[in-house]
Design an enzyme around this catalytic site. Structure first.
Site, PDB file in Angstrom:
ATOM      1  CG  ASN A 258       0.457  -5.511   1.638  1.00  0.00           C
ATOM      2  OD1 ASN A 258      -0.260  -4.863   0.883  1.00  0.00           O
ATOM      3  ND2 ASN A 258       0.471  -6.831   1.616  1.00  0.00           N
ATOM      4  CE  LYS A 259      -5.954  -5.337   3.855  1.00  0.00           C
ATOM      5  NZ  LYS A 259      -6.660  -4.215   4.540  1.00  0.00           N
TER       6      LYS A 259
ATOM      7  CG  ASP B 234      -2.314  -0.394   0.810  1.00  0.00           C
ATOM      8  OD1 ASP B 234      -2.474  -1.549   0.389  1.00  0.00           O
ATOM      9  OD2 ASP B 234      -3.230   0.446   0.868  1.00  0.00           O
TER      10      ASP B 234
HETATM   11  O1  MRU Z   1      -7.746  -2.873   2.429  1.00  0.00           O
HETATM   12  P1  MRU Z   1      -7.396  -3.195   1.006  1.00  0.00           P
HETATM   13  O2  MRU Z   1      -8.162  -4.346   0.470  1.00  0.00           O
HETATM   14  O3  MRU Z   1      -7.496  -1.970   0.146  1.00  0.00           O
HETATM   15  O4  MRU Z   1      -5.889  -3.632   1.071  1.00  0.00           O
HETATM   16  C1  MRU Z   1      -5.264  -4.059  -0.107  1.00  0.00           C
HETATM   17  C2  MRU Z   1      -3.851  -4.494   0.097  1.00  0.00           C
HETATM   18  O5  MRU Z   1      -3.341  -4.505   1.185  1.00  0.00           O
HETATM   19  C3  MRU Z   1      -3.078  -4.841  -1.134  1.00  0.00           C
HETATM   20  O6  MRU Z   1      -2.088  -5.775  -0.835  1.00  0.00           O
HETATM   21  C4  MRU Z   1      -2.388  -3.583  -1.684  1.00  0.00           C
HETATM   22  O7  MRU Z   1      -3.305  -2.539  -1.813  1.00  0.00           O
HETATM   23  C5  MRU Z   1      -1.731  -3.839  -2.964  1.00  0.00           C
HETATM   24  S1  MRU Z   1      -2.906  -4.075  -4.262  1.00  0.00           S
HETATM   25  C6  MRU Z   1      -2.034  -4.136  -5.702  1.00  0.00           C
END
Ligand code: MRU
Length: 339
Positions: free
Chosen positions: A235-236, A225
């Site tokens: 990241n997530k 992110d």
């Molecule tokens: O909360 P989200 O679903 O928006 O989180 C998404 C992620 O963490 C993805 O790994 C990240 O945005 C990369 S997407 C190419």
């Protein structure tokens, strides 16, 4: 490969957003006619994924500018949007491009063209990430991935999932973490993979360490992110645990991301804004509740992985070790100069 519907379609008047809350059971579109409609969709996770949030945010702004075209209105929208999904750097990236245009006197149509350009660029970046990732991934057969990083998150073939698509001939199996509580893995990545011939299995988030210990995983790949100039990756939530486990079991850990996710002005992970979401999202889904409302809970939507746990950054401009971010930055400066 069966077709995955377009996650965003702009008709000129309406932004049609594939409603990711309803997947994989229903493929329906949420029709956003105004800035507030798109803002609401971003907030409620009708769409998600850093690059797609960046593009949708830009369309939100164009719908708002159609009503009132001035810098003050732009700044108000920018601030509101950035407060909704504050970790996703791609949102800053695309809003900054619009801001610069407005400041330089651009008119409505020029901004609209810029947004289409950002969208097309993201798709192209995904292709390049896939091609670059293939150079590293052709030796791996069993891959673990987290969250959703595919077409639903980017509009293109995806980042980490893009690498998986491009290497699919060698891949024996993809392990997909559920990614609680929104289930980006179990619902969205599984949905995307179900449209291909790539064999996959959904696993509990808490099952990854055991599978690694059992020798079932050859490599881990995730998206990002936001990446700081010193190589920290937001990241997530769950990414950090995966990276720590991968190190323990000597499994290479890769981060795939376009340069539009790199926040080159930010150093030190303490400075990354980490989104915290409402705990009610943890406590149930729709009308079904599994945790009583009055039980205290904590829901950070992202975590931060340090550079020493990352083998390579797979980007649209090449593959780099975490201590080589300066090289990625040079590509970014060059790209900006050539615009
Ligand atoms: O909360 P989200 O679903 O928006 O989180 C998404 C992620 O963490 C993805 O790994 C990240 O945005 C990369 S997407 C190419």
């Amino acid at each position: 490969m069966k077709r995955i519907p377009e996650p965003l379609i702009f008709t000129g008047k309406v932004l049609k957003i594939l409603d990711q809350r309803k997947l994989p059971f229903k493929e329906t579109y949420y029709e956003a006619k105004t800035y507030s409609d798109v803002k609401n969709a971003i907030k409620k996770m009708v769409l998600r994924g850093a690059p797609l949030i960046g593009i949708a945010g830009a369309y939100a702004v164009i719908l708002g500018l159609r009503k009132k075209f001035n810098l003050q209105n732009f700044y108000q929208m920018k601030n509101e949007l950035l407060s909704l999904r504050k970790t996703a750097y791609n949102l800053h990236y695309s809003l900054l491009r619009i801001e610069n245009l407005i400041k330089n006197g651009a008119e409505f149509d020029e901004i609209l063209r810029e947004i289409s350009k950002i969208f097309e660029e993201e798709k192209r970046r995904c292709e390049l990430i896939g091609t670059n990732g293939k150079k590293l991934f052709s030796r791996f057969k069993r891959i673990l991935t987290h969250c959703n990083t595919g077409k639903l998150a980017t509009g293109g073939i995806g980042t980490a999932l893009g690498v998986i698509y491009k290497t699919r001939k060698n891949i024996e199996h993809v392990f997909v973490t559920e990614t609680r509580p929104y289930f980006q893995g179990a619902r969205l990545t599984a949905y995307e993979l179900s449209k291909t011939k790539i064999p996959f299995t959904i696993i509990l988030d808490s099952e990854s360490a055991f599978l690694m210990q059992q020798g079932e995983i050859d490599a881990v790949i995730v998206g990002a992110d936001r990446i700081t100039n010193d190589g920290y990756v937001a990241n997530k939530i769950g990414t950090l645990s995966l990276a720590i486990c991968a190190k323990e079991f000597n499994i290479p850990f890769y981060v795939a991301a376009p340069i539009s996710t790199f926040d080159f002005n930010l150093i030190n992970y303490h400075n990354i804004p980490i989104e915290q979401r409402e705990s009610k999202e943890m406590k149930g889904w729709g009308k079904t509740k599994w945790i009583p409302e009055n039980y205290k809970s904590l829901y950070f939507s992202f975590d931060i992985t340090p550079p020493d746990l990352i083998r390579y950054f797979i980007t649209d401009v090449g593959n780099f070790k975490p201590n080589e971010i300066e090289k990625i930055k040079r590509f970014d400066s060059l790209e900006k100069k050539n615009k």
